[in-house]
Design an enzyme around this catalytic site. Structure first.
Site, PDB file in Angstrom:
ATOM      1  N   ARG A   1      18.977  19.515  49.188  1.00 51.06           N
ATOM      2  CA  ARG A   1      20.245  19.895  48.543  1.00 51.06           C
ATOM      3  C   ARG A   1      20.246  19.597  47.044  1.00 51.06           C
ATOM      4  O   ARG A   1      21.183  19.946  46.339  1.00 51.06           O
ATOM      5  CB  ARG A   1      21.415  19.149  49.197  1.00 51.06           C
ATOM      6  N   LYS A   2      19.191  18.960  46.555  1.00 50.82           N
ATOM      7  CA  LYS A   2      19.137  18.583  45.152  1.00 50.82           C
ATOM      8  C   LYS A   2      18.454  19.673  44.331  1.00 50.82           C
ATOM      9  O   LYS A   2      17.802  20.572  44.880  1.00 50.82           O
ATOM     10  CB  LYS A   2      18.409  17.253  44.992  1.00 50.82           C
TER      11      LYS A   2
END
Length: 387
Positions: A180-181
């Protein structure tokens, strides 16, 4: 149309990097890991990067470096991923939950002060959704009270505070490379520090507390170097593999393009949603540069029902969204410690936050599909004027 919440940007470079590692027979804690550390540290301006297995592991290492342990208290925001609280608890300390500023979702000195006690050892500031917290004012408070300030920068790679990249300071900063980064290695994390002493100790702690690195141990031709290995303190197995680092190296080459695309998409959301009276759009205070790890809006509603109905409508249109984040003080593991704790701003955010899709490869058509359906759902729920 199907629109995901996020989409990983990978290509031939990542695949070739992994293939090169597989062909080298050196799969973990090798030269690829060192190169990845240097790339990330060099980008942010930090003197040292110490790669590890996750952002949570980086937090645990940072707490060890700060000598946080049994009997200590650490102030953290409740509005954060559970890993922040868990890292404190796993250190043997007590997480003390602070409320947030609803306009930024970050903690402030005003939120922190009521949480301080004689047992407070440290404060962990979380740069929520990639927006830096007000580090200068929080650092002043920490210094006045003799506290260590640690940055949970899991979401903040590429974000800036006062013109400096997050991680370029005397503080310990912890990154995550979860999918998700902005930059991902699948799982992985990194501790950034300007202290050579802290970096040296962190490298030992990541690798079982060993005094000799794997590179030295396996590439040396001196028996004395092998015999000289010792374990001066108890460490962890928080090692990052060279397979992951190879992916991270390729990802770092994309970071500027990722930041640029996310910023353009965020601005497009702002322009097209500015007229929607029932939405509160994200604010970026002066002196801070958002990396737009997430695009987060709040619904002007008194409870979660309206937000949930809007989120459900989007999901039914195949638009991924997240209807809430996390209030750690309400989770069962911590509710037992704080059965009556109330944090009004945190709980308001929990009920009204909506995370919209945002990723570098997002097309105008995909974004317009999200915007049109969001406005349709809001119009239906609020009936153009009722709340």
């Amino acid at each position: 149309m199907k629109v995901p919440l996020t989409k990983i940007w990978t290509g031939a470079e990542e695949q070739q990097g992994v293939a090169d590692v597989l062909g080298s027979s050196w799969l973990t804690q090798g030269e690829k890991v060192r190169k990845f550390e240097q790339l990330v540290a060099g980008y942010t301006g930090a003197a040292n990067g110490v790669a590890c297995s996750s952002g949570t592991a980086a937090l645990q290492i940072a707490l060890r470096l700060a000598d946080v342990g049994a009997g200590d208290e650490v102030v953290i925001p409740s509005f954060t991923w559970i890993a922040t609280a868990n890292a404190v608890a796993l250190a043997g300390a007590k997480p003390v939950f602070a409320d947030i500023d609803l306009s930024t979702f970050n903690i402030t000195p005003e939120n922190i002060r009521p949480c301080l006690s004689a047992k407070t050892k440290a404060v962990i500031v979380v740069h929520q959704f990639g927006l830096p917290a007000d580090l200068n004012s929080i650092q002043r408070l920490a210094t006045e009270n003799g506290l260590v300030l640690i940055e949970d920068a899991a979401c903040a790679l590429g974000s800036k505070y006062d013109g400096q990249y997050i991680g370029n300071s005397e503080r310990l900063a912890c990154l995550s490379f979860h999918p998700r980064k902005l930059v991902t290695t699948g799982e992985g994390g990194m501790l950034l520090t300007n202290s050579e002493e802290a970096a040296e100790r962190a490298r030992r702690l990541v690798n079982h507390g060993a005094s000799v690195s794997d590179v030295v141990k396996h590439k040396t031709n001196r028996v004395q170097a092998l015999l000289g290995e010792s374990f001066p303190e108890v460490g962890y197995n928080f090692r990052l593999t060279d397979l992951q680092a190879a992916v991270g190296i390729a990802q770092m080459k994309r970071l500027d393009a990722i930041l640029d695309s996310r910023a353009r998409r965020a601005e497009r959301y702002r322009q097209k949603l500015a007229h929607c009276d029932f939405l509160m759009l994200p604010a970026t205070p002066a002196g801070r540069t958002h990396n737009w790890q997430s695009y987060v809006v709040r619904l002007r509603s008194r409870n979660a029902e309206a937000r949930n109905a809007i989120a459900q409508y989007l999901l039914e249109q195949d638009i991924a969204c997240r209807p809430a984040y996390m209030a750690c003080h309400l989770q069962p593991a911590y509710r037992e410690i704080y059965p009556s704790l109330s944090l009004p701003a945190t709980e308001k955010a929990l009920d009204t936050v909506l995370i919209l899709p945002l990723y570098p490869q997002m097309s105008n058509e995909e974004q317009d599909y999200v915007i049109d359906n969001l406005i349709t759902a809001i119009a239906a729920e609020y009936a153009y004027g009722t709340t």
